[in-house]
Design an enzyme around this catalytic site. Structure first.
Site, PDB file in Angstrom:
ATOM      1  N   LYS A  15       0.840  -1.153   0.328  1.00  0.00           N
ATOM      2  CA  LYS A  15      -0.061  -0.065  -0.003  1.00  0.00           C
ATOM      3  C   LYS A  15       1.071   1.382   0.016  1.00  0.00           C
ATOM      4  CE  LYS A  15      -2.259  -1.095   3.897  1.00  0.00           C
ATOM      5  NZ  LYS A  15      -1.879  -2.271   4.292  1.00  0.00           N
ATOM      6  N   ARG A  53     -10.115   0.269   7.870  1.00  0.00           N
ATOM      7  CA  ARG A  53      -9.816  -0.945   8.114  1.00  0.00           C
ATOM      8  C   ARG A  53     -10.845  -1.885   8.620  1.00  0.00           C
ATOM      9  NH1 ARG A  53      -3.878  -0.001   8.556  1.00  0.00           N
ATOM     10  NH2 ARG A  53      -2.768  -1.909   8.639  1.00  0.00           N
ATOM     11  N   ARG A  97      11.252  -6.935   5.862  1.00  0.00           N
ATOM     12  CA  ARG A  97      10.983  -5.455   6.206  1.00  0.00           C
ATOM     13  C   ARG A  97      11.689  -5.370   7.800  1.00  0.00           C
ATOM     14  NH1 ARG A  97       5.400  -2.401   5.554  1.00  0.00           N
ATOM     15  NH2 ARG A  97       4.960  -3.428   7.866  1.00  0.00           N
ATOM     16  N   ARG A 107      10.325  -1.761  13.344  1.00  0.00           N
ATOM     17  CA  ARG A 107       8.765  -1.933  13.728  1.00  0.00           C
ATOM     18  C   ARG A 107       8.480  -2.869  14.673  1.00  0.00           C
ATOM     19  NH1 ARG A 107       4.938  -0.539   8.813  1.00  0.00           N
ATOM     20  NH2 ARG A 107       3.486  -1.751  10.147  1.00  0.00           N
ATOM     21  N   ARG A 159      -1.680  -9.854  13.038  1.00  0.00           N
ATOM     22  CA  ARG A 159      -2.105  -8.932  12.037  1.00  0.00           C
ATOM     23  C   ARG A 159      -2.766  -9.657  10.753  1.00  0.00           C
ATOM     24  NH1 ARG A 159       3.499  -6.452  10.822  1.00  0.00           N
ATOM     25  NH2 ARG A 159       2.409  -4.887   9.550  1.00  0.00           N
TER      26      ARG A 159
HETATM   27  P1  ATP Z   1       1.567  -1.964   4.755  1.00  0.00           P
HETATM   28  O1  ATP Z   1       2.938  -2.713   4.873  1.00  0.00           O
HETATM   29  O2  ATP Z   1       0.630  -2.535   3.648  1.00  0.00           O
HETATM   30  O3  ATP Z   1       1.737  -0.475   4.819  1.00  0.00           O
HETATM   31  P2  ATP Z   1       0.876  -2.466   7.690  1.00  0.00           P
HETATM   32  O4  ATP Z   1       0.008  -3.466   8.117  1.00  0.00           O
HETATM   33  O5  ATP Z   1       2.147  -2.607   7.762  1.00  0.00           O
HETATM   34  O6  ATP Z   1       0.651  -2.355   6.047  1.00  0.00           O
HETATM   35  P3  ATP Z   1      -0.064   0.362   8.650  1.00  0.00           P
HETATM   36  O7  ATP Z   1      -1.046   0.642   7.742  1.00  0.00           O
HETATM   37  O8  ATP Z   1       1.416   0.932   8.753  1.00  0.00           O
HETATM   38  O9  ATP Z   1       0.002  -1.419   8.567  1.00  0.00           O
HETATM   39  O10 ATP Z   1      -0.605   0.311  10.267  1.00  0.00           O
HETATM   40  C1  ATP Z   1       0.261  -0.420  11.198  1.00  0.00           C
HETATM   41  C2  ATP Z   1      -0.773  -0.575  12.498  1.00  0.00           C
HETATM   42  O11 ATP Z   1      -1.333   0.805  12.884  1.00  0.00           O
HETATM   43  C3  ATP Z   1      -2.124  -1.607  12.262  1.00  0.00           C
HETATM   44  O12 ATP Z   1      -1.562  -3.019  12.486  1.00  0.00           O
HETATM   45  C4  ATP Z   1      -2.838  -1.128  13.329  1.00  0.00           C
HETATM   46  O13 ATP Z   1      -2.328  -1.596  14.402  1.00  0.00           O
HETATM   47  C5  ATP Z   1      -2.694   0.595  13.234  1.00  0.00           C
HETATM   48  N1  ATP Z   1      -3.720   0.974  12.326  1.00  0.00           N
HETATM   49  C6  ATP Z   1      -3.067   1.775  11.164  1.00  0.00           C
HETATM   50  N2  ATP Z   1      -4.185   2.102  10.594  1.00  0.00           N
HETATM   51  C7  ATP Z   1      -5.360   1.678  11.542  1.00  0.00           C
HETATM   52  C8  ATP Z   1      -6.832   1.823  11.294  1.00  0.00           C
HETATM   53  N3  ATP Z   1      -7.293   2.409  10.295  1.00  0.00           N
HETATM   54  N4  ATP Z   1      -7.711   1.305  12.227  1.00  0.00           N
HETATM   55  C9  ATP Z   1      -7.079   0.759  13.322  1.00  0.00           C
HETATM   56  N5  ATP Z   1      -5.647   0.524  13.484  1.00  0.00           N
HETATM   57  C10 ATP Z   1      -5.040   1.155  12.444  1.00  0.00           C
HETATM   58 MG    MG Z   2       2.119   1.127   5.364  1.00  0.00          MG
END
Ligand code: ATP
Ligand code: MG
Length: 193
Positions: free
Chosen positions: A14, A90, A129, A135, A146
């Site tokens: 994303k 989400r 990653r 992270r 997740r």
């Molecule tokens: P990507 O690698 O595709 O960017 P990702 O799973 O690493 O996806 P992030 O969008 O960076 O995710 O979000 C990291 C964390 O932040 C999520 O696992 C969640 O705990 C929290 N988070 C982010 N956005 C939301 C949301 N819209 N609602 C609830 N929690 C969220």
């Molecule tokens: Mg991201």
């Protein structure tokens, strides 16, 4: 306003494809993950709350997340022309809230780009990653949590947006460029731009 939601599992790409979308369509990027990580880095109250959920692989409660989003939309003049929503919504309540927030601004979600990648590939990408992201959620135990949360709470949004006629399923494997070409073609077909 031209609004795109980029949707997909953790590690689906994303953030990477958002960069391409920003450049191509001149949109403002709202990554809720980045917003929360910035709060964590600055040690704010919100950051402390967020960290307790993120490190467990859980979602931040809807009410809190929705208020963060509303605040950004209200206070970011650059978001007026259009936004890429990355990591939000989400859950179904977040998607309903987004529809309402945009309707209040005379706008709507124009397209939902759904990046499709299988779990095995996602785990490989996230572990890779994790070697340098620092992270707290890029370790095998949290990654599995997740993915579970994604399947149970986030994937139902696909049907929500399919019913709304906005969902564009995109194969999320191949080179970054190949994937972006697919995204552009799908948006062009749906939105004419
Ligand atoms: P990507 O690698 O595709 O960017 P990702 O799973 O690493 O996806 P992030 O969008 O960076 O995710 O979000 C990291 C964390 O932040 C999520 O696992 C969640 O705990 C929290 N988070 C982010 N956005 C939301 C949301 N819209 N609602 C609830 N929690 C969220
Ligand atoms: Mg991201």
């Amino acid at each position: 306003m031209f609004n795109i939601v980029i949707f997909g599992a953790p590690g689906s790409g994303k953030g990477t494809q958002s960069e391409n979308l920003i450049k191509h369509y001149g949109l403002f990027h709202i990554s809720t993950g980045d917003v929360l990580r910035s709060h964590i880095a600055r040690g704010t109250e919100l950051g402390k709350t967020a960290e307790s959920y993120i490190s467990k692989g859980s979602l931040i409660p809807d009410e809190l997340m929705i208020s963060i989003l509303a605040d950004i939309l209200d206070n970011t003049p650059e978001a007026r022309d259009g936004v890429i929503f990355d990591g939000f919504p989400r859950t179904i309540p977040q998607a309903q809230a987004l529809n309402t927030m945009l309707a209040e601004r005379g706008a709507k979600v124009d397209a939902v780009v759904g990046l499709q990648v299988d779990d095995e590939e996602l785990i490989t990408r996230l572990l890779k990653r994790g070697q340098d992201s620092g992270r707290s959620d890029d370790n095998l135990e949290t990654i599995n949590k997740r993915l579970e949360v994604y399947h149970s709470q986030t994937l139902p949004l696909q049907e929500f947006y399919q019913k709304q006629g906005d969902f564009l399923g995109i194969k999320g494997t191949g080179t970054v460029e190949e994937i972006f070409d697919r995204i552009k073609a799908a948006i062009k077909e749906k939105c004419g731009r």
